[in-house]
Motif scaffolding. Structure first.
Motif, PDB file in Angstrom:
ATOM      1  N   SER A  49       0.844  -1.193   0.000  1.00  8.93           N
ATOM      2  CA  SER A  49       0.000   0.000   0.000  1.00  8.93           C
ATOM      3  C   SER A  49       0.877   1.238   0.000  1.00  8.93           C
ATOM      4  O   SER A  49       2.025   1.203   0.455  1.00  8.93           O
ATOM      5  N   GLY A  50       0.336   2.342  -0.526  1.00 12.09           N
ATOM      6  CA  GLY A  50       1.069   3.597  -0.536  1.00 12.09           C
ATOM      7  C   GLY A  50       0.133   4.775  -0.373  1.00 12.09           C
ATOM      8  O   GLY A  50      -1.077   4.682  -0.632  1.00 12.09           O
ATOM      9  N   ILE A  51       0.712   5.900   0.060  1.00 14.02           N
ATOM     10  CA  ILE A  51      -0.073   7.104   0.306  1.00 14.02           C
ATOM     11  C   ILE A  51       0.741   8.319  -0.102  1.00 14.02           C
ATOM     12  O   ILE A  51       1.945   8.404   0.159  1.00 14.02           O
ATOM     13  N   TYR A  52       0.078   9.285  -0.751  1.00 12.26           N
ATOM     14  CA  TYR A  52       0.736  10.515  -1.159  1.00 12.26           C
ATOM     15  C   TYR A  52       1.072  11.377   0.050  1.00 12.26           C
ATOM     16  O   TYR A  52       0.551  11.155   1.153  1.00 12.26           O
ATOM     17  N   ARG A  53       1.902  12.371  -0.136  1.00 15.58           N
ATOM     18  CA  ARG A  53       2.418  13.152   0.973  1.00 15.58           C
ATOM     19  C   ARG A  53       1.329  13.810   1.788  1.00 15.58           C
ATOM     20  O   ARG A  53       1.444  13.934   3.007  1.00 15.58           O
ATOM     21  N   ALA A  54       0.261  14.264   1.159  1.00 15.07           N
ATOM     22  CA  ALA A  54      -0.815  14.950   1.881  1.00 15.07           C
ATOM     23  C   ALA A  54      -1.911  13.981   2.318  1.00 15.07           C
ATOM     24  O   ALA A  54      -2.887  14.406   2.945  1.00 15.07           O
TER      25      ALA A  54
END
Length: 121
Positions: A49-54
């Motif tokens: 899983s991944g998530i953007y900076r904001a």
């Protein structure tokens, strides 16, 4: 030097839940996307899983979609992975990783030491 420290692993029963945390330091956490990856015994590394900076965009491997939720708290320099409906095949060493870019989760340049998740009855 980037530091990533995972916690929250342990033993869970099938159908149970765990919440992993990753405390980040020594870089500007809010400027980078973050990801989780795992390595099951005897298998290769799998991006999870991944998530953007904001935190505006999140991404999941098909194997965990609908069961895992990634989130982040930029004020606490921490990224989380909520894991529900756990299956025995989720057993693995889970790694937190820093991305190279702010809004791209697949290019990773720093890794934690990992936290072990075991799903078994």
């Amino acid at each position: 030097q980037v530091q990533l420290v995972e916690s929250g692993g342990g033993l869970a029963q099938p159908g149970g839940s765990l919440r992993l945390s990753c405390a980040a330091s020594r870089f500007t956490f809010s400027s980078y996307a973050m990801s989780w990856a795992r390595q099951a015994p005897g298998k290769g590394l799998e991006w999870v899983s991944g998530i953007y900076r904001a935190g505006s965009d999140t991404y999941y491997a098909d194997s965990v979609k609908g069961r895992f939720t990634i989130s982040r708290d930029n004020a606490k320099n921490t990224v989380y992975l909520q894991m529900n409906s756990l299956k025995p095949e989720d057993t693995a060493l889970y790694y937190c990783a820093k991305a190279l870019y702010s809004d791209y989760v697949y290019a990773l340049d720093a890794w934690g030491q990992g936290t072990l998740v075991t799903v078994s009855s």
